[in-house]
Design an enzyme around this catalytic site. Sequence first.
Site, PDB file in Angstrom:
ATOM      1  N   THR A  25       0.812  -1.231   0.000  1.00 33.37           N
ATOM      2  CA  THR A  25       0.000   0.000   0.000  1.00 33.37           C
ATOM      3  C   THR A  25       0.838   1.269   0.000  1.00 33.37           C
ATOM      4  OG1 THR A  25      -0.213   0.012   2.423  1.00 33.37           O
ATOM      5  CG2 THR A  25      -1.952  -1.135   1.175  1.00 33.37           C
ATOM      6  N   TYR A  58       3.240   5.499   5.794  1.00 33.49           N
ATOM      7  CA  TYR A  58       2.713   5.667   4.435  1.00 33.49           C
ATOM      8  C   TYR A  58       1.614   6.732   4.360  1.00 33.49           C
ATOM      9  CZ  TYR A  58       4.912   1.053   3.608  1.00 33.49           C
ATOM     10  OH  TYR A  58       5.771  -0.007   3.513  1.00 33.49           O
ATOM     11  N   TRP A  89       8.305   2.340  12.917  1.00 33.68           N
ATOM     12  CA  TRP A  89       9.305   3.132  12.201  1.00 33.68           C
ATOM     13  C   TRP A  89      10.525   3.441  13.088  1.00 33.68           C
ATOM     14  CZ3 TRP A  89      11.474   3.814   7.956  1.00 33.68           C
ATOM     15  CH2 TRP A  89      12.209   4.960   7.642  1.00 33.68           C
ATOM     16  N   GLN A 193      10.930  -8.998   6.159  1.00 38.39           N
ATOM     17  CA  GLN A 193      10.481  -8.404   4.890  1.00 38.39           C
ATOM     18  C   GLN A 193      11.656  -7.698   4.223  1.00 38.39           C
ATOM     19  OE1 GLN A 193       7.660  -4.809   3.456  1.00 38.39           O
ATOM     20  NE2 GLN A 193       6.576  -6.300   4.717  1.00 38.39           N
ATOM     21  N   SER A 220       8.766  -4.974  -3.098  1.00 40.34           N
ATOM     22  CA  SER A 220       9.106  -4.657  -4.496  1.00 40.34           C
ATOM     23  C   SER A 220       9.265  -5.933  -5.333  1.00 40.34           C
ATOM     24  CB  SER A 220      10.383  -3.824  -4.567  1.00 40.34           C
ATOM     25  OG  SER A 220      10.170  -2.587  -3.939  1.00 40.34           O
ATOM     26  N   PRO A 221       8.340  -6.873  -5.246  1.00 39.04           N
ATOM     27  CA  PRO A 221       8.506  -8.143  -5.968  1.00 39.04           C
ATOM     28  C   PRO A 221       8.432  -7.967  -7.480  1.00 39.04           C
ATOM     29  CG  PRO A 221       6.287  -8.021  -5.082  1.00 39.04           C
ATOM     30  CD  PRO A 221       7.028  -6.831  -4.530  1.00 39.04           C
ATOM     31  N   ARG A 279      -4.565  -4.178 -12.571  1.00 40.31           N
ATOM     32  CA  ARG A 279      -3.309  -4.806 -12.132  1.00 40.31           C
ATOM     33  C   ARG A 279      -3.472  -5.502 -10.770  1.00 40.31           C
ATOM     34  NH1 ARG A 279      -1.351  -0.405 -15.159  1.00 40.31           N
ATOM     35  NH2 ARG A 279      -1.239   1.022 -13.380  1.00 40.31           N
ATOM     36  N   GLU A 282      -4.813  -8.730 -11.901  1.00 44.08           N
ATOM     37  CA  GLU A 282      -3.750  -9.467 -12.616  1.00 44.08           C
ATOM     38  C   GLU A 282      -2.771 -10.108 -11.623  1.00 44.08           C
ATOM     39  OE1 GLU A 282      -1.617  -6.960 -15.466  1.00 44.08           O
ATOM     40  OE2 GLU A 282       0.215  -8.104 -15.112  1.00 44.08           O
TER      41      GLU A 282
HETATM   42  P1  A2P Z   1       0.290   0.783 -10.106  1.00 45.83           P
HETATM   43  O1  A2P Z   1      -0.169   1.090  -8.722  1.00 45.83           O
HETATM   44  O2  A2P Z   1      -0.027   1.893 -11.056  1.00 45.83           O
HETATM   45  O3  A2P Z   1      -0.210  -0.559 -10.615  1.00 45.83           O
HETATM   46  P2  A2P Z   1       6.185  -1.689  -5.354  1.00 45.83           P
HETATM   47  O4  A2P Z   1       7.579  -1.917  -5.753  1.00 45.83           O
HETATM   48  O5  A2P Z   1       6.029  -0.672  -4.277  1.00 45.83           O
HETATM   49  O6  A2P Z   1       5.461  -2.980  -5.069  1.00 45.83           O
HETATM   50  O7  A2P Z   1       5.452  -1.006  -6.622  1.00 45.83           O
HETATM   51  C1  A2P Z   1       5.073  -1.745  -7.725  1.00 45.83           C
HETATM   52  C2  A2P Z   1       4.945  -0.836  -8.923  1.00 45.83           C
HETATM   53  O8  A2P Z   1       4.573  -1.617 -10.054  1.00 45.83           O
HETATM   54  C3  A2P Z   1       3.878   0.231  -8.790  1.00 45.83           C
HETATM   55  O9  A2P Z   1       4.360   1.389  -9.428  1.00 45.83           O
HETATM   56  C4  A2P Z   1       2.655  -0.324  -9.539  1.00 45.83           C
HETATM   57  O10 A2P Z   1       1.913   0.719 -10.105  1.00 45.83           O
HETATM   58  C5  A2P Z   1       3.319  -1.185 -10.584  1.00 45.83           C
HETATM   59  N1  A2P Z   1       2.575  -2.418 -10.884  1.00 45.83           N
HETATM   60  C6  A2P Z   1       1.788  -3.137 -10.059  1.00 45.83           C
HETATM   61  N2  A2P Z   1       1.330  -4.230 -10.666  1.00 45.83           N
HETATM   62  C7  A2P Z   1       1.841  -4.229 -11.907  1.00 45.83           C
HETATM   63  C8  A2P Z   1       1.740  -5.113 -13.022  1.00 45.83           C
HETATM   64  N3  A2P Z   1       1.001  -6.207 -12.961  1.00 45.83           N
HETATM   65  N4  A2P Z   1       2.411  -4.785 -14.157  1.00 45.83           N
HETATM   66  C9  A2P Z   1       3.164  -3.667 -14.224  1.00 45.83           C
HETATM   67  N5  A2P Z   1       3.293  -2.793 -13.217  1.00 45.83           N
HETATM   68  C10 A2P Z   1       2.658  -3.076 -12.060  1.00 45.83           C
END
Ligand code: A2P
Length: 326
Positions: A25, A58, A89, A193, A220-221, A279, A282
């Site tokens: 989040t 956040y 924090w 984490q 950041s996966p 997403r 997805e």
């Molecule tokens: P968005 O919120 O517009 O989908 P983090 O490293 O903090 O997990 O962030 C993941 C980043 O990847 C965010 O900028 C998010 O933007 C983007 N993202 C999330 N899901 C997808 C996806 N399935 N394909 C491409 N980008 C994604």
Amino acid sequence: MNFSAANHRIPLSDGNSIPVIGLGTYAPPKRTPKGTCAIAVKAAIDVGYQHFDGAFLYENEHEVGEAIREKMAEGKVQRENIFYCGKLWATSLTPEMVRPTLERTLRTLQLEYVDLYIIEIPMAFKPGDDVYPKDENGKFIYHKTDLCATWEALEACKDAGLVKSLGVSNFNRRQLELILNKPGLKYKPVSNQVECHPYFTQPKLLQFCRRHNIVIVAYSPLGTSRDPGWVNTSIPPMLEDAYLTSLGKKYNKTAAQIVLRFNIQRGVVVIPKSFNPERIRENFQIFDFSLTDEEMQKVEALNKNIRFVQMLMWSDHPEYPFHEEY
Ligand code: A2P
């Protein structure tokens, strides 16, 4: 491990369990319209997410709580099927600040307990309300760090019923061992984490954690939002990797789904952030296919061993975790 959309928890060493995918989040507060996070959390609950990763830092923790409570009131979910992870924090690591800080999170969420509460980074900053304390020269003001004392205060919060499980974040092996070897340890950290994805697969830390029954939660996966303010953008975008996209074609999946599947298939929890409904959906469609052993090995071999999230602005802190190999 046989996961499904309905049943995808993995056991924790303290008898609790954690859903193997959660919604991250964090979004830059200044650039994110108010209410966006609540809408995303509600959309995620509708899709089947049970796990939400947040933090007071956040500035949207109230929206996560509001969304969860609204969905509970609608009868869509029950509290016991929701897993919320909150974070302590760096400015609240002194033992006497731990419980009041957790209680503030509970008031913000308007929930009675959190499922997991973790030390966000192993570096203490000057205690107080200023979350990034700096001196007149713009230098961060650090504080003496006693992670074992912080941990004991967290153990007391678990005993008081404010949190079900305790964990850490951004800890290296030495810092984990500090807690694991603490005389009189009451509760082991259930999770650590850290950044983890095919370009930074964490083989050694993962092996160490497995040995100690500590679950790795991958932040950041997907390879981050590539915000140059805090991300090392010299690494090419991971989701454009040729092998990952070719695997996506094979399974009729996106590279994002491939990298998430890679981690959950090896028992690593993923917390991709998305505030975009498509997403969000997805990223959750990762239970209807699996990678072969050979594909798992080939994805593992993409490891570049370079971090996207280096936190270099704190590299002179005595407890900066990333000077050591792992
Ligand atoms: P968005 O919120 O517009 O989908 P983090 O490293 O903090 O997990 O962030 C993941 C980043 O990847 C965010 O900028 C998010 O933007 C983007 N993202 C999330 N899901 C997808 C996806 N399935 N394909 C491409 N980008 C994604």
